[in-house]
Structures are given as structure tokens and as C-alpha cells.
Design a protein around this motif. Sequence first.
Motif, mmCIF file in Angstrom:
data_model
loop_
_atom_site.group_PDB
_atom_site.id
_atom_site.type_symbol
_atom_site.label_atom_id
_atom_site.label_comp_id
_atom_site.label_asym_id
_atom_site.label_seq_id
_atom_site.Cartn_x
_atom_site.Cartn_y
_atom_site.Cartn_z
ATOM 1 N N GLU A 50 0.848 -1.031 -0.017
ATOM 2 C CA GLU A 50 0.042 -0.021 -0.106
ATOM 3 C C GLU A 50 0.966 1.246 0.029
ATOM 4 O OE1 GLU A 50 -3.957 2.086 2.591
ATOM 5 O OE2 GLU A 50 -2.380 0.380 3.283
ATOM 6 N N GLU A 51 1.958 1.427 0.881
ATOM 7 C CA GLU A 51 2.809 2.410 0.942
ATOM 8 C C GLU A 51 3.423 2.496 -0.509
ATOM 9 O OE1 GLU A 51 4.173 2.570 5.528
ATOM 10 O OE2 GLU A 51 5.088 0.941 4.219
ATOM 11 N N GLN A 52 3.825 1.558 -0.962
ATOM 12 C CA GLN A 52 4.537 1.504 -2.411
ATOM 13 C C GLN A 52 3.566 2.118 -3.527
ATOM 14 O OE1 GLN A 52 7.478 1.772 -4.359
ATOM 15 N NE2 GLN A 52 7.965 0.096 -3.109
ATOM 16 N N SER A 53 2.532 1.782 -3.341
ATOM 17 C CA SER A 53 1.481 2.390 -4.261
ATOM 18 C C SER A 53 1.359 3.731 -3.965
ATOM 19 C CB SER A 53 -0.167 1.481 -4.213
ATOM 20 O OG SER A 53 -1.038 1.883 -4.906
ATOM 21 N N VAL A 54 1.094 4.146 -2.919
ATOM 22 C CA VAL A 54 0.902 5.647 -2.515
ATOM 23 C C VAL A 54 2.305 6.533 -3.071
ATOM 24 C CG1 VAL A 54 0.688 7.408 -0.453
ATOM 25 C CG2 VAL A 54 -0.725 5.413 -0.684
ATOM 26 N N TRP A 55 3.257 5.889 -2.561
ATOM 27 C CA TRP A 55 4.519 6.643 -3.005
ATOM 28 C C TRP A 55 4.567 6.879 -4.713
ATOM 29 C CZ3 TRP A 55 7.747 10.039 -1.879
ATOM 30 C CH2 TRP A 55 9.005 10.121 -2.433
#
Length: 170
Positions: free
Chosen positions: A18-23
Amino acid sequence: MESMTTASTGGPRWLSDEEQSVWRAYLQATTLLEDHLDRQLQRDAGMPHIYYGLLVQLAQAPRRQMRMTQLAKDVKITRSRLSHAVARLERNGWVRREDCPSDKRGQNAVLTEEGYEMLSRSAPGHVRAVRQAMFDRLTPEQVRSFGEIMQVIATGLEPDGTDADLPWLR
């Protein structure tokens, strides 16, 4: 990536999916937004977005002038990049440099009347581009949340010492 090393072994804390997607969404959005605004200003005013930002800073300063070092700090760019930008703005007749009366080594950047007029002509198109690209796509709640999030990030990145490696100190 998380399986490569974990925080418990002293390695990096890899981003979750999820963090990778947001980044990645953040990187894509900021790159596209900056390009969108840059193209609009080049087309309508013959200047890149960074130059427009410099003119805005000067327009909002007392007597439409600022010390070059403060201008670099406020716009978050290196002194070298600022000097190059101001030189171009000077050639366009939009800014002039003056010696700083309180510091013989310092210089002030001064927004000329011609520069103020260019800014006044450019502002309506620029604000339309900003609205269309960002604010018209968000609900009022999203705007509020986005502002709060950006403030948290900016505050966390502000230096707390004078020896930090900051663009405006280079």
C-alpha cells in the motif's frame, strides 16, 4: 522486498504494498502536475513555473523586494540556480538587482513594474490551471486533508540546525 531484510535485523523498513502504491502515485502526480503548470506558463507567459514562483514571492514582499539569500530559502532552490533565474528575469526586464544597503556583500532582487504587470497578466491563466489540475478534482474534505498532510511532511523535513545541507545554503 520486506523478506530481504527486516527492521528487527537492523535492515531497512521496506514499504508495504500500500505504501509503495501511494509513493508511486505521489511521484506520478507531482511530476505530471509540475509539467502541466510548466507547460501552461511557458505557453501563456514564456516562463517556467519556477520563475513564476519567484515573481510571486517578490510581489508579496515589502516594497516588492527581497534579499537574494531569503528568496532562495523561500523558493527552496540553490543560490546558483536563483542567480541564473534572476539573470534571465533581468534580461526580460521583470526583475532588477540592487545592492543591499545593510550588507555590502548582499543583493536584493526587486520586482519591476513590467514584472508586476507580467505577473498580473499571467496569474488568471495560472490559477485556472491549478484549479483544473488539482482543486476541481478534490472534495472540500480532501483539500483540507491534503493540506494537513503536506504541512506534516513539510514540518518534518524542515531543518533544525544551521549545518544542514540545504539547497539555499549551497
